[in-house]
Design a protein around this motif. Structure first.
Motif, PDB file in Angstrom:
ATOM      1  N   THR A   1     111.007   5.417  32.691  1.00 16.78           N
ATOM      2  CA  THR A   1     112.386   5.451  32.222  1.00 16.78           C
ATOM      3  C   THR A   1     112.465   4.775  30.861  1.00 16.78           C
ATOM      4  N   ILE A   2     113.027   5.493  29.896  1.00 15.97           N
ATOM      5  CA  ILE A   2     113.240   4.921  28.572  1.00 15.97           C
ATOM      6  C   ILE A   2     114.691   4.459  28.468  1.00 15.97           C
ATOM      7  N   SER A   3     114.890   3.339  27.781  1.00 18.33           N
ATOM      8  CA  SER A   3     116.242   2.834  27.573  1.00 18.33           C
ATOM      9  C   SER A   3     116.274   2.072  26.255  1.00 18.33           C
ATOM     10  N   ARG A   4     117.483   1.788  25.790  1.00 19.48           N
ATOM     11  CA  ARG A   4     117.621   1.033  24.551  1.00 19.48           C
ATOM     12  C   ARG A   4     118.829   0.123  24.623  1.00 19.48           C
ATOM     13  N   ASP A   5     118.758  -0.957  23.862  1.00 19.83           N
ATOM     14  CA  ASP A   5     119.865  -1.896  23.742  1.00 19.83           C
ATOM     15  C   ASP A   5     120.109  -2.070  22.252  1.00 19.83           C
ATOM     16  N   ASN A   6     121.084  -1.357  21.714  1.00 20.33           N
ATOM     17  CA  ASN A   6     121.317  -1.393  20.272  1.00 20.33           C
ATOM     18  C   ASN A   6     121.798  -2.762  19.800  1.00 20.33           C
ATOM     19  N   ALA A   7     122.446  -3.507  20.662  1.00 19.13           N
ATOM     20  CA  ALA A   7     122.913  -4.839  20.279  1.00 19.13           C
ATOM     21  C   ALA A   7     121.739  -5.802  20.073  1.00 19.13           C
ATOM     22  N   LYS A   8     120.641  -5.544  20.765  1.00 24.81           N
ATOM     23  CA  LYS A   8     119.466  -6.406  20.668  1.00 24.81           C
ATOM     24  C   LYS A   8     118.342  -5.783  19.846  1.00 24.81           C
ATOM     25  N   ASN A   9     118.554  -4.589  19.339  1.00 27.40           N
ATOM     26  CA  ASN A   9     117.513  -3.870  18.576  1.00 27.40           C
ATOM     27  C   ASN A   9     116.247  -3.690  19.410  1.00 27.40           C
ATOM     28  N   MET A  10     116.423  -3.272  20.653  1.00 27.80           N
ATOM     29  CA  MET A  10     115.298  -3.153  21.572  1.00 27.80           C
ATOM     30  C   MET A  10     115.250  -1.774  22.215  1.00 27.80           C
ATOM     31  N   VAL A  11     114.027  -1.325  22.459  1.00 28.03           N
ATOM     32  CA  VAL A  11     113.773  -0.130  23.253  1.00 28.03           C
ATOM     33  C   VAL A  11     112.787  -0.509  24.343  1.00 28.03           C
ATOM     34  N   TYR A  12     112.981   0.074  25.519  1.00 27.31           N
ATOM     35  CA  TYR A  12     112.149  -0.273  26.669  1.00 27.31           C
ATOM     36  C   TYR A  12     111.541   0.985  27.288  1.00 27.31           C
ATOM     37  N   LEU A  13     110.418   0.782  27.940  1.00 31.09           N
ATOM     38  CA  LEU A  13     109.820   1.836  28.745  1.00 31.09           C
ATOM     39  C   LEU A  13     109.421   1.220  30.079  1.00 31.09           C
ATOM     40  N   GLN A  14     110.201   1.529  31.105  1.00 27.45           N
ATOM     41  CA  GLN A  14     109.873   1.074  32.456  1.00 27.45           C
ATOM     42  C   GLN A  14     108.924   2.083  33.071  1.00 27.45           C
ATOM     43  N   MET A  15     107.761   1.606  33.474  1.00 31.64           N
ATOM     44  CA  MET A  15     106.727   2.488  34.007  1.00 31.64           C
ATOM     45  C   MET A  15     106.433   2.097  35.454  1.00 31.64           C
ATOM     46  N   ASN A  16     106.709   3.007  36.358  1.00 27.71           N
ATOM     47  CA  ASN A  16     106.466   2.787  37.785  1.00 27.71           C
ATOM     48  C   ASN A  16     105.405   3.753  38.292  1.00 27.71           C
ATOM     49  N   SER A  17     104.849   3.443  39.449  1.00 23.30           N
ATOM     50  CA  SER A  17     103.838   4.306  40.079  1.00 23.30           C
ATOM     51  C   SER A  17     102.738   4.664  39.080  1.00 23.30           C
ATOM     52  N   LEU A  18     102.249   3.666  38.395  1.00 20.85           N
ATOM     53  CA  LEU A  18     101.232   3.900  37.369  1.00 20.85           C
ATOM     54  C   LEU A  18      99.933   4.410  37.978  1.00 20.85           C
ATOM     55  N   GLN A  19      99.293   5.292  37.243  1.00 23.94           N
ATOM     56  CA  GLN A  19      98.042   5.897  37.667  1.00 23.94           C
ATOM     57  C   GLN A  19      96.975   5.670  36.599  1.00 23.94           C
ATOM     58  N   PRO A  20      95.704   5.738  36.969  1.00 24.32           N
ATOM     59  CA  PRO A  20      94.639   5.526  35.972  1.00 24.32           C
ATOM     60  C   PRO A  20      94.773   6.422  34.752  1.00 24.32           C
ATOM     61  N   GLU A  21      95.298   7.619  34.938  1.00 21.20           N
ATOM     62  CA  GLU A  21      95.449   8.532  33.795  1.00 21.20           C
ATOM     63  C   GLU A  21      96.544   8.094  32.830  1.00 21.20           C
ATOM     64  N   ASP A  22      97.310   7.067  33.187  1.00 20.45           N
ATOM     65  CA  ASP A  22      98.302   6.498  32.277  1.00 20.45           C
ATOM     66  C   ASP A  22      97.677   5.482  31.322  1.00 20.45           C
ATOM     67  N   THR A  23      96.419   5.166  31.525  1.00 17.03           N
ATOM     68  CA  THR A  23      95.731   4.219  30.654  1.00 17.03           C
ATOM     69  C   THR A  23      95.684   4.738  29.221  1.00 17.03           C
ATOM     70  N   ALA A  24      96.186   3.926  28.300  1.00 19.75           N
ATOM     71  CA  ALA A  24      96.267   4.327  26.891  1.00 19.75           C
ATOM     72  C   ALA A  24      96.850   3.181  26.082  1.00 19.75           C
ATOM     73  N   VAL A  25      96.802   3.352  24.774  1.00 26.10           N
ATOM     74  CA  VAL A  25      97.590   2.493  23.888  1.00 26.10           C
ATOM     75  C   VAL A  25      98.947   3.166  23.731  1.00 26.10           C
ATOM     76  N   TYR A  26      99.994   2.396  23.963  1.00 29.34           N
ATOM     77  CA  TYR A  26     101.351   2.924  23.896  1.00 29.34           C
ATOM     78  C   TYR A  26     102.002   2.478  22.595  1.00 29.34           C
ATOM     79  N   TYR A  27     102.600   3.445  21.898  1.00 32.31           N
ATOM     80  CA  TYR A  27     103.213   3.193  20.598  1.00 32.31           C
ATOM     81  C   TYR A  27     104.715   3.469  20.651  1.00 32.31           C
ATOM     82  N   CYS A  28     105.457   2.618  20.013  1.00 28.13           N
ATOM     83  CA  CYS A  28     106.886   2.812  19.798  1.00 28.13           C
ATOM     84  C   CYS A  28     107.068   3.480  18.433  1.00 28.13           C
ATOM     85  N   ALA A  29     108.014   4.407  18.335  1.00 27.72           N
ATOM     86  CA  ALA A  29     108.237   5.126  17.088  1.00 27.72           C
ATOM     87  C   ALA A  29     109.726   5.314  16.846  1.00 27.72           C
TER      88      ALA A  29
END
Length: 124
Positions: free
Chosen positions: A69-97
């Motif tokens: 789930t992606i979300s953002r808080d414009n008042a805090k200048n933040m973006v989030y990525l909640q990741m559940n049920s993670l699997q080995p194939e999710d292994t990576a470097v994650y980049y914000c853009a």
């Protein structure tokens, strides 16, 4: 452009959860659509999730739909990525853009600001 700094990566067992955060500098954050991409070793960078500047519209890669789930808080200048049920194939470097448009994109070439990335490793 905005400056982006990711955090929250780490090592987690399969089935676990992590929450990634992306802190953006600058007072114009609320005018940027945001996204998360990831890149595994030996693979191209791939789209994960995106959100428009208001947060009303969200887009997900099929591989993460229902788990992330992606979300953002414009008042805090933040973006989030909640990741559940993670699997080995999710292994990576994650980049914000970020892109200075109201509408998000699933294409990496459409983003002009990138963070340094945070490593996510999921063990089986």
């Amino acid at each position: 452009q905005v400056q982006l700094v990711e955090s929250g990566g780490g090592l987690v067992q399969a089935g676990g959860s992590l929450r990634l955060s992306c802190a953006a500098s600058g007072r114009t954050f609320s005018t940027y659509a945001m996204a998360w991409f990831r890149q595994a070793p030996g693979k191209d960078r791939e789209f994960v999730a995106a959100i428009n500047l208001s947060g009303a519209k969200k887009y997900y890669a099929d591989s993460v739909k229902g788990r992330f789930t992606i979300s953002r808080d414009n008042a805090k200048n933040m973006v989030y990525l909640q990741m559940n049920s993670l699997q080995p194939e999710d292994t990576a470097v994650y980049y914000c853009a970020a892109r200075p448009y109201s509408v998000a994109s699933i294409m990496a070439k459409d983003y002009n600001s990138w963070g340094q990335g945070t490593q996510v490793t999921v063990s089986s």
